[in-house]
Design an enzyme around this catalytic site. Structure first.
Site, PDB file in Angstrom:
ATOM      1  N   ASP A  94     -19.257  68.839  -7.195  1.00 27.92           N
ATOM      2  CA  ASP A  94     -19.663  66.958  -5.820  1.00 27.92           C
ATOM      3  C   ASP A  94     -17.980  66.654  -6.470  1.00 27.92           C
ATOM      4  O   ASP A  94     -17.732  66.145  -7.639  1.00 27.92           O
ATOM      5  CB  ASP A  94     -20.012  66.256  -6.691  1.00 27.92           C
ATOM      6  CG  ASP A  94     -20.699  64.769  -5.408  1.00 27.92           C
ATOM      7  OD1 ASP A  94     -21.572  65.168  -4.998  1.00 27.92           O
ATOM      8  OD2 ASP A  94     -19.731  64.480  -5.505  1.00 27.92           O
ATOM      9  N   ASP A 188       1.511  66.394   9.032  1.00 30.01           N
ATOM     10  CA  ASP A 188       1.525  66.093  10.921  1.00 30.01           C
ATOM     11  C   ASP A 188       2.272  67.458  10.598  1.00 30.01           C
ATOM     12  O   ASP A 188       3.085  67.706  10.900  1.00 30.01           O
ATOM     13  CB  ASP A 188       2.789  64.885  10.756  1.00 30.01           C
ATOM     14  CG  ASP A 188       1.863  64.792  12.435  1.00 30.01           C
ATOM     15  OD1 ASP A 188       2.153  66.022  13.172  1.00 30.01           O
ATOM     16  OD2 ASP A 188       1.818  63.371  12.956  1.00 30.01           O
ATOM     17  N   HIS A 189       0.541  68.043  11.260  1.00 29.93           N
ATOM     18  CA  HIS A 189       1.231  69.218  11.507  1.00 29.93           C
ATOM     19  C   HIS A 189       2.788  69.938  12.906  1.00 29.93           C
ATOM     20  O   HIS A 189       2.878  70.760  12.343  1.00 29.93           O
ATOM     21  CB  HIS A 189       0.051  70.620  11.769  1.00 29.93           C
ATOM     22  CG  HIS A 189      -0.504  69.956  13.070  1.00 29.93           C
ATOM     23  ND1 HIS A 189      -1.272  69.306  13.339  1.00 29.93           N
ATOM     24  CD2 HIS A 189      -0.113  71.538  14.133  1.00 29.93           C
ATOM     25  CE1 HIS A 189      -2.314  69.604  14.450  1.00 29.93           C
ATOM     26  NE2 HIS A 189      -1.232  70.778  14.785  1.00 29.93           N
ATOM     27  N   LYS A 193       6.445  73.025  13.859  1.00 30.77           N
ATOM     28  CA  LYS A 193       6.194  73.381  14.056  1.00 30.77           C
ATOM     29  C   LYS A 193       7.731  73.540  14.541  1.00 30.77           C
ATOM     30  O   LYS A 193       8.695  72.772  14.918  1.00 30.77           O
ATOM     31  CB  LYS A 193       5.501  72.604  15.811  1.00 30.77           C
ATOM     32  CG  LYS A 193       3.994  72.897  15.552  1.00 30.77           C
ATOM     33  CD  LYS A 193       3.323  71.883  17.230  1.00 30.77           C
ATOM     34  CE  LYS A 193       2.178  72.037  17.046  1.00 30.77           C
ATOM     35  NZ  LYS A 193       1.289  72.864  17.655  1.00 30.77           N
ATOM     36  N   HIS A 251       0.845  62.287  15.899  1.00 33.18           N
ATOM     37  CA  HIS A 251       1.714  64.054  16.063  1.00 33.18           C
ATOM     38  C   HIS A 251       2.753  63.529  17.234  1.00 33.18           C
ATOM     39  O   HIS A 251       3.865  62.984  17.375  1.00 33.18           O
ATOM     40  CB  HIS A 251       0.831  65.187  17.524  1.00 33.18           C
ATOM     41  CG  HIS A 251      -0.060  65.381  16.144  1.00 33.18           C
ATOM     42  ND1 HIS A 251       0.215  65.367  14.826  1.00 33.18           N
ATOM     43  CD2 HIS A 251      -1.077  65.919  16.158  1.00 33.18           C
ATOM     44  CE1 HIS A 251      -0.978  65.751  13.902  1.00 33.18           C
ATOM     45  NE2 HIS A 251      -1.835  66.071  15.260  1.00 33.18           N
TER      46      HIS A 251
HETATM   47  C1  BG6 Z   1      -5.380  68.162  15.319  1.00 36.11           C
HETATM   48  C2  BG6 Z   1      -6.395  67.215  15.860  1.00 36.11           C
HETATM   49  O1  BG6 Z   1      -4.472  67.044  14.252  1.00 36.11           O
HETATM   50  O2  BG6 Z   1      -4.409  68.507  16.682  1.00 36.11           O
HETATM   51  C3  BG6 Z   1      -7.132  68.144  17.325  1.00 36.11           C
HETATM   52  O3  BG6 Z   1      -6.818  66.819  15.029  1.00 36.11           O
HETATM   53  C4  BG6 Z   1      -5.854  69.165  17.924  1.00 36.11           C
HETATM   54  O4  BG6 Z   1      -8.017  67.156  17.778  1.00 36.11           O
HETATM   55  C5  BG6 Z   1      -4.942  69.360  17.547  1.00 36.11           C
HETATM   56  O5  BG6 Z   1      -6.443  69.663  18.780  1.00 36.11           O
HETATM   57  C6  BG6 Z   1      -4.078  69.747  17.674  1.00 36.11           C
HETATM   58  O6  BG6 Z   1      -2.626  70.794  17.518  1.00 36.11           O
HETATM   59  P1  BG6 Z   1      -2.133  71.847  17.816  1.00 36.11           P
HETATM   60  O7  BG6 Z   1      -1.418  72.454  16.898  1.00 36.11           O
HETATM   61  O8  BG6 Z   1      -3.243  73.056  18.592  1.00 36.11           O
HETATM   62  O9  BG6 Z   1      -1.519  70.922  19.022  1.00 36.11           O
END
Ligand code: BG6
Length: 500
Positions: A94, A188-189, A193, A251
């Site tokens: 935990d 922030d993915h 990209k 994003h």
């Molecule tokens: C995430 C969100 O951060 O980004 C999701 O929580 C969303 O809801 C996703 O689907 C979208 O990411 P991508 O890379 O598929 O555009």
């Protein structure tokens, strides 16, 4: 420190000796994104033998079960990955219990010994957000956060960074009491990209775009983050978030930052993040009346998407039957600075739209005088430049060309750059890039705390006005491009949404 925007190209860019500790190791993000990204890094020889993953979670697993999970997360794994996985360890416990962190401490000491990870750690918080602060504080308490000179301890944290400005500030305070800002890597993915990074190349490595990248030439900008998927099994989480928090606060703000910021003095962590935060500060903070006139909140009803019937949001698992959560947002923003004054920025995002597409589209001013009969230019639209972030990555320039024939008819045509056709290299997944950067120690593509704070300032008044009921929830049919109110928002100024 190497420069991440060129470092991907450097031969032999590799993670240093390091143990990657993943909290939330039995979760979806770990299996879906992190483990496949690590396998790809291993395939490209960007991990050394002095590498280990230590998974931590509440699920009842042991080392063997975690290794099996890691193997299964990568169906097309190669022998190197299978070999690497044999060194993975698992700590069950935990996050609120000291035993968990004592056990983790012991395992990390063993891993340093057996794998040569040299006391370096990257802690990845892939847990539910409520646990972020708990884990960070416990790492500090157990002497895992601040390491002796010569070793590094970094914290990688996933969004959401708070639920509103206050909780974001509180989370930051907790994390900062354990880790210095320099050691915090907020993901922030979208910044991972390729196409988002390509905006920097497009703008600052070319002479022809930047001169027109301003209010003199740009009529308006549209940012679209459309998804065809619904909320799936994430209904419970989504009910606490909504599209404004889930996509716009992070994003969309980051994409706007990169696209609209001033040229940085240096393309590195400080240069880029300083400029992004300046841009975010220039976004006009709306008052209540502006929220009413400049924002649309929508929610999807049942409909058809990509040829399949789909249920409405209120019927999704974990969603209240009378939910008012936004699955669609459209807004008109203004950037009050020298470059963008008077240029409306339209943003929209939604689930259950007709297709998955993310793009930034600049629409240019008309020519000052069109020396052709109007009947001949009926099919001529304003010039445009579209950065296609996904899925069909590339850039399109739209311009007028003469239609072949004896008349002088002019029609809009497009000139396309497609990543797939121009390069043989495949774009790495965003997580590959970001995981490697966190291990190498390059924060350029991660979000600094002042950026988070500023993005919340933009979004917060919209959230409050919505929560006060100032803007009704508009319904849209799944598979459509969103509610009619969004069309009215843009059409009020004589413009139209693009249909990507
Ligand atoms: C995430 C969100 O951060 O980004 C999701 O929580 C969303 O809801 C996703 O689907 C979208 O990411 P991508 O890379 O598929 O555009």
């Amino acid at each position: 420190m190497s420069n991440p925007l060129t470092a991907g190209m450097e031969l032999g860019r590799k993670a240093p000796p390091v143990a990657l500790v993943v909290f939330g190791a039995s979760g979806d993000l770990t299996s879906r994104k992190l483990l496949p990204a690590l396998a790809a890094l291993s395939r490209r020889r960007q991990l050394t033998d002095a590498f280990a993953v230590v998974g931590v979670a509440r699920s009842d697993m042991d080392d063997l079960a975690f290794r099996k999970l890691a193997a299964e997360a990568v169906p097309d794994a190669d022998p190197e990955w299978e070999e690497l996985v044999k060194g993975f360890r698992y700590v069950q416990g935990d996050y609120g219990h000291p035993d968990t962190f004592e056990a983790l401490h012991a395992v990390l000491d063993e891993v340093d010994e057996s794998r040569g990870t040299n006391g370096n750690r990257v802690f990845y918080l892939a847990t539910v957000p409520e646990q972020f602060g708990v884990v960070a504080a416990a790492l500090d308490k157990h002497g895992l956060a601040r390491l002796a000179p010569g070793h590094f301890g970094r914290l990688v944290i996933e969004k959401p960074f708070g639920h509103d400005p206050q909780s974001a500030a509180a989370l930051d305070a907790t994390i900062h009491s354990a880790f210095d800002e320099d050691s915090i890597y907020r993901i922030d993915h979208y910044l991972g990209k390729e196409t988002v990074q390509n905006v920097l190349a497009l703008r600052f490595a070319n002479a022809i775009f930047e001169p027109v990248w301003n209010r003199q030439y740009v009529d308006h900008i549209q940012v679209t983050v459309a998804e065809s998927l619904g909320v799936g099994h994430r209904g419970g989480f989504y009910e606490t978030a909504g599209a404004l928090r889930d996509i716009v606060q992070n994003h969309v703000m980051q994409v706007l930052g990169i696209t609209l910021m001033e040229p940085p003095a240096t393309v590195d962590a400080q240069g880029i993040r300083d400029e992004k935060v300046k841009l975010l500060k220039a976004i006009e903070i709306m008052d209540e009346d502006q929220v009413v006139t400049s924002s649309v909140r929508g929610q999807y009803d049942a409909g058809w998407v990509e040829g399949e019937p789909v249920i409405g949001y209120r019927q999704e698992e974990g969603v209240a039957p009378d939910s008012t959560t936004d699955t669609y947002v459209a807004m008109r923003l203004a950037v009050d600075n020298w470059r963008w004054a008077g240029v409306p920025i339209f943003i929209r995002t939604g689930k259950r739209l007709p297709k998955r597409v993310t793009e930034v589209a600049m629409s240019f001013e008309k020519v000052p005088h069109l020396p052709f009969a109007s009947a001949l230019t009926r099919d001529l639209e304003a010039n445009s430049l579209v950065v296609r972030i996904q899925p069909d990555e590339g850039v399109t320039v739209g311009f007028g060309a003469k239609v072949p024939g004896s008349e002088f008819r002019i029609r809009t045509v497009s000139m396309d750059f497609a990543y797939g056709a121009a390069f043989i290299e495949e774009s790495p997944d965003a997580y590959e890039r970001l995981l490697l950067d966190a291990m190498v120690g390059d924060p350029t593509l991660f979000i600094r705390s002042d950026e988070v704070e500023q993005s919340w300032k933009v979004v917060a008044p919209v959230l409050s006005a919505w929560e006060a009921g100032d803007v009704p929830v508009s319904r849209y049919e799944a598979g459509s491009w969103g509610p009619r109110q969004a069309d009215r928002l843009i059409e009020a100024g004589g413009r139209r949404w693009r249909r990507p």
